[in-house]
Design a protein around this motif. Structure first.
Motif, PDB file in Angstrom:
ATOM      1  N   UNK A  35       0.052  12.459   5.375  1.00  0.00           N
ATOM      2  CA  UNK A  35      -0.842  11.806   6.333  1.00  0.00           C
ATOM      3  C   UNK A  35      -1.992  11.104   5.613  1.00  0.00           C
ATOM      4  N   UNK A  36      -2.613  11.821   4.671  1.00  0.00           N
ATOM      5  CA  UNK A  36      -3.725  11.219   3.931  1.00  0.00           C
ATOM      6  C   UNK A  36      -3.255  10.003   3.147  1.00  0.00           C
ATOM      7  N   UNK A  37      -2.072  10.104   2.538  1.00  0.00           N
ATOM      8  CA  UNK A  37      -1.628   8.953   1.741  1.00  0.00           C
ATOM      9  C   UNK A  37      -1.198   7.798   2.643  1.00  0.00           C
ATOM     10  N   UNK A  38      -0.669   8.085   3.819  1.00  0.00           N
ATOM     11  CA  UNK A  38      -0.288   6.999   4.736  1.00  0.00           C
ATOM     12  C   UNK A  38      -1.529   6.205   5.160  1.00  0.00           C
ATOM     13  N   UNK A  39      -2.614   6.924   5.442  1.00  0.00           N
ATOM     14  CA  UNK A  39      -3.839   6.226   5.844  1.00  0.00           C
ATOM     15  C   UNK A  39      -4.389   5.401   4.694  1.00  0.00           C
ATOM     16  N   UNK A  40      -4.321   5.987   3.524  1.00  0.00           N
ATOM     17  CA  UNK A  40      -4.760   5.273   2.325  1.00  0.00           C
ATOM     18  C   UNK A  40      -3.964   3.987   2.143  1.00  0.00           C
ATOM     19  N   UNK A  41      -2.651   4.092   2.341  1.00  0.00           N
ATOM     20  CA  UNK A  41      -1.760   2.941   2.153  1.00  0.00           C
ATOM     21  C   UNK A  41      -2.045   1.867   3.211  1.00  0.00           C
ATOM     22  N   UNK A  42      -2.217   2.283   4.464  1.00  0.00           N
ATOM     23  CA  UNK A  42      -2.502   1.308   5.525  1.00  0.00           C
ATOM     24  C   UNK A  42      -3.799   0.554   5.209  1.00  0.00           C
ATOM     25  N   UNK A  43      -4.812   1.291   4.733  1.00  0.00           N
ATOM     26  CA  UNK A  43      -6.089   0.657   4.417  1.00  0.00           C
ATOM     27  C   UNK A  43      -5.966  -0.283   3.230  1.00  0.00           C
ATOM     28  N   UNK A  44      -5.223   0.137   2.217  1.00  0.00           N
ATOM     29  CA  UNK A  44      -5.119  -0.693   1.011  1.00  0.00           C
ATOM     30  C   UNK A  44      -4.238  -1.912   1.251  1.00  0.00           C
ATOM     31  N   UNK A  45      -3.232  -1.773   2.125  1.00  0.00           N
ATOM     32  CA  UNK A  45      -2.382  -2.922   2.444  1.00  0.00           C
ATOM     33  C   UNK A  45      -3.210  -4.042   3.067  1.00  0.00           C
ATOM     34  N   UNK A  46      -4.298  -3.687   3.751  1.00  0.00           N
ATOM     35  CA  UNK A  46      -5.194  -4.712   4.298  1.00  0.00           C
ATOM     36  C   UNK A  46      -5.820  -5.509   3.170  1.00  0.00           C
ATOM     37  N   UNK A  47      -6.282  -4.768   2.149  1.00  0.00           N
ATOM     38  CA  UNK A  47      -6.939  -5.421   1.014  1.00  0.00           C
ATOM     39  C   UNK A  47      -5.945  -6.315   0.277  1.00  0.00           C
ATOM     40  N   UNK A  48      -4.662  -5.916   0.295  1.00  0.00           N
ATOM     41  CA  UNK A  48      -3.641  -6.675  -0.435  1.00  0.00           C
ATOM     42  C   UNK A  48      -3.458  -8.084   0.121  1.00  0.00           C
ATOM     43  N   UNK A  49      -4.024  -8.352   1.306  1.00  0.00           N
ATOM     44  CA  UNK A  49      -3.933  -9.720   1.820  1.00  0.00           C
ATOM     45  C   UNK A  49      -4.654 -10.676   0.872  1.00  0.00           C
ATOM     46  N   UNK A  50      -5.561 -10.126   0.077  1.00  0.00           N
ATOM     47  CA  UNK A  50      -6.280 -10.952  -0.890  1.00  0.00           C
ATOM     48  C   UNK A  50      -5.338 -11.521  -1.950  1.00  0.00           C
ATOM     49  N   UNK A  51      -4.236 -10.833  -2.244  1.00  0.00           N
ATOM     50  CA  UNK A  51      -3.239 -11.411  -3.142  1.00  0.00           C
ATOM     51  C   UNK A  51      -2.078 -11.953  -2.309  1.00  0.00           C
ATOM     52  N   UNK A  52      -2.426 -12.454  -1.134  1.00  0.00           N
ATOM     53  CA  UNK A  52      -1.506 -13.117  -0.202  1.00  0.00           C
ATOM     54  C   UNK A  52      -0.286 -12.287   0.180  1.00  0.00           C
TER      55      UNK A  52
END
Lengths: 226, 259
Positions: free
Chosen positions: B162-179
């Motif tokens: 659960x903790x890693x899924x939330x981490x991943x969802x949050x970081x995937x947002x940031x990944x929009x910066x590398x399109x």
């Protein structure tokens, strides 16, 4: 290496700003979470509100919170205050649970003894509960410190001048060295903060040192002092 | 407040959900992308971290490694890791795939610590008497693990995921910066176009997605909790009312740390 030497001033400036942006949320988060954690232990209903509220807040991803806050606070999107507020909220969310658990783990005997000796709630908190909860609080604070410092860099996406700038700039220039230097600098800040926190803990809680290196579980004040 | 009302209106505007539209891309497609990246990363991370966590929890070997590793990873800036991987991967992989490959690698790396800590802490939290009872009745070590330790520690194991899924969802947002696509690209395009509705609407979508996923995992944890087990353990370790039992203490290693 030459890039590093030519840009020492830039890196130093970004590092200083990064540190400034990290310290405020860590300190504020701790200061706000302590009374909240204490209140959480007074009433069961309040506890579930505080703990649930904290974990919901904590679930909000960082970049969305950074861009939502300007609309709530009326600040400009590039304003560093958004980042400080967002990170303070996360710090509170992380710390409040630790604070509640740490205070709840203070042995009832110690509290009753202090009450019997005529301590007021206020004095008892500062002289008995807070010190006995200290080791667990310190462990929580170290977690808050490390993740706050790592999170500050996300602010670079919305234009904050911290070490995250080296990541976004390095990506645009396809220049790995700049990114790696930024990562290392961020890790060094986290390490320095951690060492400072541990040393502060040793100075403020000398009784924990005598027991030498204890296992994770035995940092509980229950065993450390009783 | 007006900004939020406008963003809500934007979110409810059917024009943003037209299937097959190119501009703006339909919101449901962005949600699908976001979930796809997240599921792929969490599953890969689980395949790597769960067996390792089970091994460490069962044998007790490498405990210091897990504590040090999860603590150290907390200090790693996600944005820096993403950008560094993008530059490294971009040098070998065609540009069109670089964002995807780099993002997935970064997300997997970030998902491993919590999953590992959850698995290890879960297995270790199982009462040693229960484990010995299993051995005494002739179970092999593998049976002890699969029939006693894993079922009893499922809530903590799921808590790590659960903790890693939330981490991943949050970081995937940031990944929009590398399109990378996903919900982050709505926010990114909003910042680029100076469009408040997109910024706020995208941010609200991510937040709701995170809360929903968190809720589903919370439910899964509740459903897998064995009544007798956790109750007796909690009572045995009570100091005063709600204390830090070993279960809670161990659980925090997986829960804490925010990216």
């Amino acid at each position: 290496m030459s890039w590093f030497i030519e840009n020492v001033d830039l890196i130093w400036g970004l590092t200083a700003n990064h540190v400034a942006l990290s310290i405020v949320p860590i300190v504020l988060g701790f200061a706000i979470a302590m009374p909240l954690g204490w209140i959480a232990n007074r009433r069961l209903a309040l506890r579930s509100i505080v703990i649930t509220g904290g974990s919901l807040l904590y679930t909000i991803p960082s970049l969305p919170l950074f861009v939502i806050l300007p609309y709530v606070l009326g600040t400009k999107i590039t304003d560093d205050r958004n980042i400080v507020v967002a990170l303070t909220l996360y710090a509170i969310a992380m710390m409040v649970r630790t604070a509640a658990d740490a205070l709840a783990a203070v042995p009832a005997d110690a509290i009753e003894a202090a009450t019997a000796m005529g301590y007021s709630t206020w004095t008892r908190f500062w002289l008995v509960e807070f010190p006995l909860a200290g080791p667990v609080l310190l462990a929580g604070l170290r977690v808050v410190s490390a993740s706050t410092i790592a999170l500050v860099s996300v602010g670079a996406i919305i234009g904050s001048a911290n070490l995250g700038y080296l990541y976004t700039n390095g990506k645009q220039r396809d220049f790995l060295e700049e990114i790696v230097i930024g990562i290392v600098a961020s890790l060094v800040i986290a390490l320095v903060f951690d060492v400072v926190l541990v040393l502060l803990g040793r100075v403020l809680m000398p009784w924990t040192r005598r027991r030498g290196r204890t296992r994770f579980r035995s940092i509980l004040p229950v065993e450390g002092v009783a | 407040m007006q900004f939020f009302l406008d963003a809500f209106r934007w979110l409810l505007d059917p024009a943003n959900y037209v299937a097959g539209a190119q501009s703006p891309l339909p919101i449901q497609a962005r949600i699908g992308e976001h979930l796809f990246y997240s599921v792929v990363s969490v599953v890969i991370a689980a395949i790597i971290a769960l067996p390792l966590g089970f091994y460490i929890g069962h044998t007790g070997r490498g405990r210091q490694f897990v504590i040090g590793f999860t603590g150290g990873m907390r200090a790693l800036p996600t944005l820096g890791l993403l950008m560094a991987l993008f530059v490294i991967v971009g040098a070998t992989v065609p540009f069109t795939q670089a964002a995807f490959v780099a993002s997935i690698i970064a997300l997997v790396i970030l998902a491993i610590p919590s999953t590992l800590a959850g698995a290890y802490a879960g297995i270790e939290s199982v009462d040693s008497q229960t484990v010995d009872a299993g051995r005494a009745s002739g179970m092999t070590e593998l049976q002890v693990l699969s029939q006693i330790e894993i079922p009893l520690s499922l809530p903590l194991i799921i808590g790590g995921i659960r903790a890693s899924a939330l981490q991943v969802i949050a970081t995937a947002v940031i990944a929009s910066y590398i399109s990378l696509g996903g919900l982050g690209s709505i926010i990114a395009s909003g910042i680029g176009l100076n469009d408040n509705n997109r910024i706020l609407g995208g941010a609200m979508l991510v937040t709701v997605l995170a809360l929903v996923v968190d809720g589903i995992f919370a439910l899964a944890q509740r459903l897998t909790r064995r009544r007798g087990f956790s109750d007796t353990r909690q009572q045995k370790t009570h100091v005063r009312g709600r204390s830090l039992g070993p279960v809670t203490v161990a659980g925090t290693t997986a829960d804490e740390g925010k990216k």
